[in-house]
Design an enzyme around this catalytic site. Structure first.
Site, mmCIF file in Angstrom:
data_model
loop_
_atom_site.group_PDB
_atom_site.id
_atom_site.type_symbol
_atom_site.label_atom_id
_atom_site.label_comp_id
_atom_site.label_asym_id
_atom_site.label_seq_id
_atom_site.Cartn_x
_atom_site.Cartn_y
_atom_site.Cartn_z
ATOM 1 N N THR A 93 0.826 -1.213 0.000
ATOM 2 C CA THR A 93 0.000 0.000 0.000
ATOM 3 C C THR A 93 0.860 1.263 0.000
ATOM 4 O O THR A 93 0.550 2.211 -0.711
ATOM 5 C CB THR A 93 -0.922 0.024 1.227
ATOM 6 O OG1 THR A 93 -0.140 -0.206 2.389
ATOM 7 C CG2 THR A 93 -1.978 -1.043 1.125
ATOM 8 N N THR A 94 1.938 1.252 0.762
ATOM 9 C CA THR A 94 2.790 2.443 0.800
ATOM 10 C C THR A 94 3.431 2.666 -0.565
ATOM 11 O O THR A 94 3.526 3.804 -1.041
ATOM 12 C CB THR A 94 3.880 2.282 1.879
ATOM 13 O OG1 THR A 94 3.277 1.777 3.058
ATOM 14 C CG2 THR A 94 4.554 3.585 2.175
ATOM 15 N N ASP A 385 0.192 -9.301 6.087
ATOM 16 C CA ASP A 385 1.004 -8.985 4.907
ATOM 17 C C ASP A 385 1.656 -10.251 4.364
ATOM 18 O O ASP A 385 1.654 -10.502 3.164
ATOM 19 C CB ASP A 385 2.093 -7.962 5.249
ATOM 20 C CG ASP A 385 1.546 -6.538 5.341
ATOM 21 O OD1 ASP A 385 0.346 -6.363 5.051
ATOM 22 O OD2 ASP A 385 2.299 -5.628 5.695
HETATM 23 P P1 ADP Z 1 4.452 -1.445 1.438
HETATM 24 O O1 ADP Z 1 3.286 -0.934 2.215
HETATM 25 O O2 ADP Z 1 4.547 -0.800 0.110
HETATM 26 O O3 ADP Z 1 4.540 -2.925 1.380
HETATM 27 P P2 ADP Z 1 6.786 -1.634 3.112
HETATM 28 O O4 ADP Z 1 7.078 -0.737 4.260
HETATM 29 O O5 ADP Z 1 6.393 -3.029 3.389
HETATM 30 O O6 ADP Z 1 5.721 -0.908 2.224
HETATM 31 O O7 ADP Z 1 8.094 -1.628 2.202
HETATM 32 C C1 ADP Z 1 8.175 -2.347 1.027
HETATM 33 C C2 ADP Z 1 9.450 -2.007 0.303
HETATM 34 O O8 ADP Z 1 10.591 -2.368 1.080
HETATM 35 C C3 ADP Z 1 9.558 -2.787 -0.994
HETATM 36 O O9 ADP Z 1 10.005 -1.954 -1.997
HETATM 37 C C4 ADP Z 1 10.590 -3.858 -0.652
HETATM 38 O O10 ADP Z 1 11.287 -4.310 -1.785
HETATM 39 C C5 ADP Z 1 11.474 -3.137 0.296
HETATM 40 N N1 ADP Z 1 12.247 -4.057 1.158
HETATM 41 C C6 ADP Z 1 11.782 -5.035 1.943
HETATM 42 N N2 ADP Z 1 12.801 -5.671 2.575
HETATM 43 C C7 ADP Z 1 13.929 -5.062 2.195
HETATM 44 C C8 ADP Z 1 15.326 -5.219 2.507
HETATM 45 N N3 ADP Z 1 15.719 -6.154 3.349
HETATM 46 N N4 ADP Z 1 16.206 -4.396 1.904
HETATM 47 C C9 ADP Z 1 15.779 -3.449 1.062
HETATM 48 N N5 ADP Z 1 14.505 -3.213 0.743
HETATM 49 C C10 ADP Z 1 13.592 -4.022 1.285
HETATM 50 MG MG MG Z 2 4.954 -4.341 2.781
#
Ligand code: ADP
Ligand code: MG
Length: 535
Positions: A93-94, A385
């Protein structure tokens, strides 16, 4: 001078042309800005306090936006993007909201260059369509058998959420739960996975139960603590005599009448208990109350009963045990009963009822544990999630690397595509490609690294590796796939689809006509039609 003509009632506000567009874009950008700082594992949390003083601490996009109570109409459309993402995929969502904010910001620069909104929307649509095609080519094939990858997907979904400390274990639980409920045709109904929260102990004590767990104890201490493989009745009518709702008066003139009246009531209650006893049910789950006397009779027969169960739980139990919900106690026959084992277990000093040995194995419960209510709530969102991401992956059987890698690769390929286009749409496709960079840029910003350096390094790494992404913990450029930062393809396809659709919708608006009967919007609006009479 010609007389002005009024076509709208006085109390309507009208914003036209560029002003309307700019106001809408500004509002949308503000929404995106509000959630942007939470993106990624190192994103910040928000503390939301509602009008009753209840506190939510989260970095979950949709939760933040829902709690903010946004009122500006264009801003509300952005919230809708988040909601669609949540219902369609359950994660991302973000990402979706951040992306739509950037699309609109870049559209604004094009508007400044006197490029017509319809040209921008057309370019955005072309780019969005092309993106779906490119993403599909870039993605890797994943099936139910790739447990390792599925685990990495679950862990990626939970990284940075309150679930951090136990994410390995929670990922395994999530995968096990999904494997239980997946149908042969690959459909997954997440409703079959019940999440039950219980504070106390640590997050790592979260467990998966085969069956349905109710946050209720048995209603009478004389009842057995466990009834094994027995008939179960699900009742949604009251097992008590409700005081009449209308104002009826019963006048009693002598004590024997009172005695008779009480006896009659007792007789009715006994009758209720007898109906259940006769049906041979040994477990009773009732949605309403159970009178003390009925409890007593049921206990005497060794029946395990629970009162005031939730309606949704009754429905889950019906699916799990093959029982039919009984609306009228007179209907109760063996046909309506299912089969299960009921047991009361004490968790954190409170009794919970475990309904296990269900006919339908597609009924599972995850009992979420954690030190405080806020922790448990955030762990629940993290597990949701993870469940959403595993199920989204299995639906399309495709996954991609995260950490900004997919966005950079897509952006580079869209630029190649733009070069083949002629005309002004090309500029809009390029703006779309630029907008994708907001994801790695924000990941870098939120983790304290220089976004310009990171983007430059990322782009050069992509000459060789499509999965080059930013490790937010070290600031290094890594192969995100090898690092196990993996996400379902659907997060990306859905985010791009709904973000671009809403951006187009907002860009096409050049006239906002608002009744002031509603709330005032956040932007300054023009004083309606010229020549409005002063009151
Ligand atoms: P959303 O609500 O969009 O899911 P999140 O806060 O869950 O937002 O963040 C998702 C983002 O974080 C994605 O772009 C994902 O690829 C990135 N991400 C998740 N884990 C890692 C990591 N270990 N290193 C770098 N980026 C990451
Ligand atoms: Mg996420």
């Amino acid at each position: 001078m010609t007389q002005p003509i009024f076509i709208l009632p006085e109390d309507y506000k009208r914003t036209l042309g560029k002003d309307a567009q700019r106001n809408n874009i500004m509002a949308a950008k503000q929404v995106a800005e509000a959630v942007r700082t939470t993106l990624g594992p190192k994103g910040m949390d928000k503390m939301l306090v509602d009008s009753l003083g209840d506190i939510t601490i989260t970095n979950d996009g949709v939760t933040i936006l829902e709690e903010m109570g946004i009122e500006h109409p264009a801003a509300k459309m952005i919230v809708e993007v988040a909601k669609t993402q949540e219902t369609q995929v359950g994660d991302g969502t973000t990402t979706a909201v951040t992306f739509v904010g950037e699309l609109l910001k870049n559209a604004e620069s094009l508007l400044d260059k006197e490029i017509h909104p319809t040209v921008i929307t057309k370019g955005y649509r072309l780019a969005a369509e092309k993106s779906q095609e490119i993403l599909d080519q870039l993605a890797e094939k994943i099936t139910e058998k790739d447990e390792d990858i599925l685990k990495k997907i679950a862990i990626t979904a939970m990284t940075g959420k309150g679930a951090e400390s136990a994410k390995e274990k929670l990922a395994e639980i999530a995968i096990k739960a999904i494997k239980q409920v997946i149908e042969e045709d690959k459909t997954i109904n997440l409703d079959n996975i019940k999440l039950e929260k219980k504070t106390g102990n640590g997050v790592s004590d979260t467990e998966l139960i085969q069956g349905i767990v109710l946050d209720k104890e048995r209603v009478h201490s004389g009842m057995p603590k466990k009834v094994e493989k027995a008939k179960i009745a699900l009742i949604n009518s009251a097992l008590e005599i409700k005081s009449t709702e209308t104002d009826a008066k019963i006048s009693i003139s002598d004590p024997s009448q009172l005695q008779k009246f009480i006896e009659q009531e007792e007789e009715m209650l006994k009758e209720m208990a007898n109906k259940i006893i006769k049906s041979k049910a040994k477990i009773v789950i009732c949605q309403k109350g159970i009178d003390d006397l009925v409890q007593h009779f049921l206990a005497k027969e060794g029946i395990y009963a629970v009162r005031r169960a939730k309606k949704s739980d009754l429905e889950k139990l019906a699916r799990a045990t093959n029982a039919k919900i009984i609306n009228n106690l007179n209907e109760i026959t063996e046909d309506y009963l299912g089969e299960a084992t009921a047991e009361e277990k004490i968790i954190n000093d409170e009794g919970m009822t475990f309904i296990t040995d269900c006919k339908n194995p597609k009924a599972v419960t995850i009992i979420i544990r954690g030190g405080t209510e806020h922790v448990v709530d955030e762990v629940e969102r993290a597990i949701r999630d993870a469940l959403g991401d595993i199920s989204a992956t299995l639906k399309t059987e495709k996954a991609t690397a995260g950490a900004g890698s997919i966005e950079i690769e897509l952006s580079l390929r869209l630029r190649e595509y733009a070069n083949k286009l002629s005309g002004r749409e090309q500029l809009a496709v390029l703006a779309f490609a630029d907008s994708l960079e907001i994801i790695p840029r924000t990941l870098a910003e939120n983790s304290g690294f220089d976004p310009i350096d990171v983007l430059t390094e990322l782009k050069s790494a992509h000459e060789k590796n499509k999965w080059a992404g930013l490790d937010v913990f070290t600031g290094k450029i890594v192969d995100a796939w090898e690092q196990g930062i993996i996400e379902p393809l659907r997060i990306k396809t859905q985010a791009i689809k709904s973000a671009s659709e809403v951006a187009e919708l907002i860009l096409r608006i050049d006239d906002v006509i608002a009744s002031s009967g509603g709330k005032d919007d956040t932007s300054q609006t023009h004083p309606g039609m010229p020549g409005m009479p002063e009151m």
